[in-house]
Design a protein around this motif. Structure first.
Motif, PDB file in Angstrom:
ATOM      1  N   UNK A 216      -3.230 -12.236   8.954  1.00  0.00           N
ATOM      2  CA  UNK A 216      -2.614 -10.760   8.887  1.00  0.00           C
ATOM      3  C   UNK A 216      -1.652 -10.143   9.717  1.00  0.00           C
ATOM      4  N   UNK A 217      -1.472 -10.893  10.818  1.00  0.00           N
ATOM      5  CA  UNK A 217      -0.313 -10.293  11.426  1.00  0.00           C
ATOM      6  C   UNK A 217       1.001 -10.586  10.988  1.00  0.00           C
ATOM      7  N   UNK A 218       0.983 -11.358  10.303  1.00  0.00           N
ATOM      8  CA  UNK A 218       2.411 -11.696   9.456  1.00  0.00           C
ATOM      9  C   UNK A 218       2.730 -10.429   8.456  1.00  0.00           C
ATOM     10  N   UNK A 219       1.889  -9.869   8.068  1.00  0.00           N
ATOM     11  CA  UNK A 219       2.179  -8.910   7.144  1.00  0.00           C
ATOM     12  C   UNK A 219       2.211  -7.314   7.841  1.00  0.00           C
ATOM     13  N   UNK A 220       1.569  -7.176   8.958  1.00  0.00           N
ATOM     14  CA  UNK A 220       1.687  -6.098   9.783  1.00  0.00           C
ATOM     15  C   UNK A 220       3.204  -5.385   9.806  1.00  0.00           C
ATOM     16  N   UNK A 221       4.002  -6.340  10.193  1.00  0.00           N
ATOM     17  CA  UNK A 221       5.396  -5.658  10.676  1.00  0.00           C
ATOM     18  C   UNK A 221       5.890  -5.259   9.326  1.00  0.00           C
ATOM     19  N   UNK A 226       7.318   0.300   6.609  1.00  0.00           N
ATOM     20  CA  UNK A 226       7.247   1.218   5.525  1.00  0.00           C
ATOM     21  C   UNK A 226       6.600   2.598   6.101  1.00  0.00           C
ATOM     22  N   UNK A 227       6.115   2.314   7.154  1.00  0.00           N
ATOM     23  CA  UNK A 227       5.301   3.452   7.729  1.00  0.00           C
ATOM     24  C   UNK A 227       6.004   4.290   8.909  1.00  0.00           C
ATOM     25  N   UNK A 228       7.396   3.735   9.104  1.00  0.00           N
ATOM     26  CA  UNK A 228       8.287   4.214  10.213  1.00  0.00           C
ATOM     27  C   UNK A 228       9.245   5.320   9.703  1.00  0.00           C
ATOM     28  N   UNK A 229       9.574   6.158  10.562  1.00  0.00           N
ATOM     29  CA  UNK A 229      10.389   7.115  10.196  1.00  0.00           C
ATOM     30  C   UNK A 229      11.777   6.867   9.649  1.00  0.00           C
ATOM     31  N   UNK A 230      12.302   5.517  10.033  1.00  0.00           N
ATOM     32  CA  UNK A 230      13.439   4.905   9.532  1.00  0.00           C
ATOM     33  C   UNK A 230      13.385   4.069   8.057  1.00  0.00           C
ATOM     34  N   UNK A 231      12.175   4.239   7.645  1.00  0.00           N
ATOM     35  CA  UNK A 231      11.943   3.768   6.205  1.00  0.00           C
ATOM     36  C   UNK A 231      12.976   4.293   5.241  1.00  0.00           C
ATOM     37  N   UNK A 232      13.829   3.513   4.606  1.00  0.00           N
ATOM     38  CA  UNK A 232      14.987   3.922   3.944  1.00  0.00           C
ATOM     39  C   UNK A 232      14.686   3.801   2.355  1.00  0.00           C
ATOM     40  N   UNK A 233      13.403   3.445   1.940  1.00  0.00           N
ATOM     41  CA  UNK A 233      13.079   3.230   0.362  1.00  0.00           C
ATOM     42  C   UNK A 233      11.779   4.004  -0.024  1.00  0.00           C
ATOM     43  N   UNK A 240       4.700  -9.600   1.035  1.00  0.00           N
ATOM     44  CA  UNK A 240       4.371 -10.308   2.223  1.00  0.00           C
ATOM     45  C   UNK A 240       3.479 -11.298   2.060  1.00  0.00           C
ATOM     46  N   UNK A 241       3.886 -12.808   2.261  1.00  0.00           N
ATOM     47  CA  UNK A 241       3.144 -13.706   2.057  1.00  0.00           C
ATOM     48  C   UNK A 241       3.615 -15.076   2.802  1.00  0.00           C
ATOM     49  N   UNK A 242       2.548 -15.344   3.803  1.00  0.00           N
ATOM     50  CA  UNK A 242       3.001 -16.581   4.476  1.00  0.00           C
ATOM     51  C   UNK A 242       4.232 -16.660   5.149  1.00  0.00           C
TER      52      UNK A 242
END
Length: 311
Positions: A216-221, A226-233, A240-242
């Motif tokens: 799961x740690x591979x997906x978290x970043x 997406x949750x950050x204020x700098x998200x541009x989309x 996110x897979x493998x």
């Protein structure tokens, strides 16, 4: 590169007691967010309740010097969803980030799936998303800021056998996310979908021995960005897979126009209508809905006819 931090932000993560949600909560907290760890502690099917998983994640966060609070209300009801958002407001005074990750699954062939099992999965994945978005959204809009991340699945995008409820719910999440993105656009609120794959307890019973690393740690970043204020989309889907990061999107072919159709003309024009050589990719924000209609109406106004015009 400057580290992306969440200092001063409050994040709500549903299904945060185990698996993907736990990884999201831990990363957000490590980057400075105050986190509501929302998890009823149910079994994979959604049965039962156990406060232990949410409490354990809170202990991990606070033990590392972070701030977190557990909430064991269920996303499956409007009251439960409201209580989860209230936990953020009452404990931390605000809600900046909402990650809806809570999930369950009930396997059955379509011919044998009961309406009860179908509804039980929709209640958590799709209605659960609405139940937490609905009370959080007005607060975000009033604050002029918010980041919403909803969870779909390759099962929702492409389907899979024996999971009709899961697939339908995860497809529905995409439509809900698009509306949140559109209505939030004028208020500083973004909404995107994560399409994650990881080996968690929902993979119990599946032979994963030949899989590459899928922690799961591979997906978290990706979720953290997406949750950050700098998200541009906004209004998009990230896969996110493998260790693979990609964008999934809906596209249309330009298609074929006729002022009137017969079934025979549909058959004759089908190859041209399905030709993906020059696709329309219409961004949800600011106006994919209107772009779709506008382009379609423009073809009608021009009287454009393509392949099969002699049929």
């Amino acid at each position: 590169m400057t580290e992306l931090r969440f200092d001063g932000r409050v994040a709500v993560v549903t299904g945060a007691g185990r698996g993907l949600g736990r990884a999201y909560a831990l990363l957000l907290a490590a980057r400075g967010a105050r986190v509501v760890v929302a998890d009823i502690g149910a079994a994979v099917r959604g049965d039962g309740a156990d406060p232990g998983p949410a409490a354990a994640v809170v202990r991990e966060i606070t033990g590392a010097g972070g701030q977190a609070v557990a909430c064991t209300e269920s996303v499956a009801t409007p009251d439960g969803g409201r209580a989860i958002i209230d936990a953020a407001l009452e404990r931390f005074g605000r809600v900046d980030v909402l990650v809806h990750n809570a999930g369950n699954v009930r396997y059955a062939p379509l011919a044998e799936m009961t309406s009860e099992d179908f509804d039980a999965v929709l209640d958590v994945h799709l209605r659960g998303a609405f139940h937490v978005v609905r009370p959080a959204f007005p607060h975000m809009c009033a604050a002029g800021y918010g980041r919403v991340v909803l969870t779909s699945s390759i099962g929702g995008l492409y389907g899979n056998k024996r999971v009709a409820g899961y697939a339908a719910a995860k497809a529905g999440v995409v439509g809900l996310s698009n509306v949140v993105a559109l209505e939030g656009a004028d208020h500083g609120v973004t909404c995107n979908v994560i399409v994650p794959s990881a080996v968690t307890r929902l993979a119990d019973g599946i032979d994963t021995s030949a899989y590459p690393p899928m922690d799961p740690g591979l997906v978290a970043p990706a979720v953290a960005w997406l949750a950050h204020e700098t998200c541009t989309i906004s209004g998009e889907m990230l896969v996110s897979i493998a260790g693979r990061l990609a964008r999934a999107f809906v596209a249309e072919t330009p298609g074929v126009h006729r002022p009137a159709w017969t079934p025979e003309q549909v058959a004759a024009s089908l190859d041209a209508a399905r030709d993906t050589a020059d696709p329309w990719i219409l961004p949800v924000v600011p106006a994919a809905h209107n772009d779709h209609i506008g382009r379609s109406f423009a073809m009608a106004a021009k009287g454009e006819t393509h392949a099969g015009q002699g049929v």
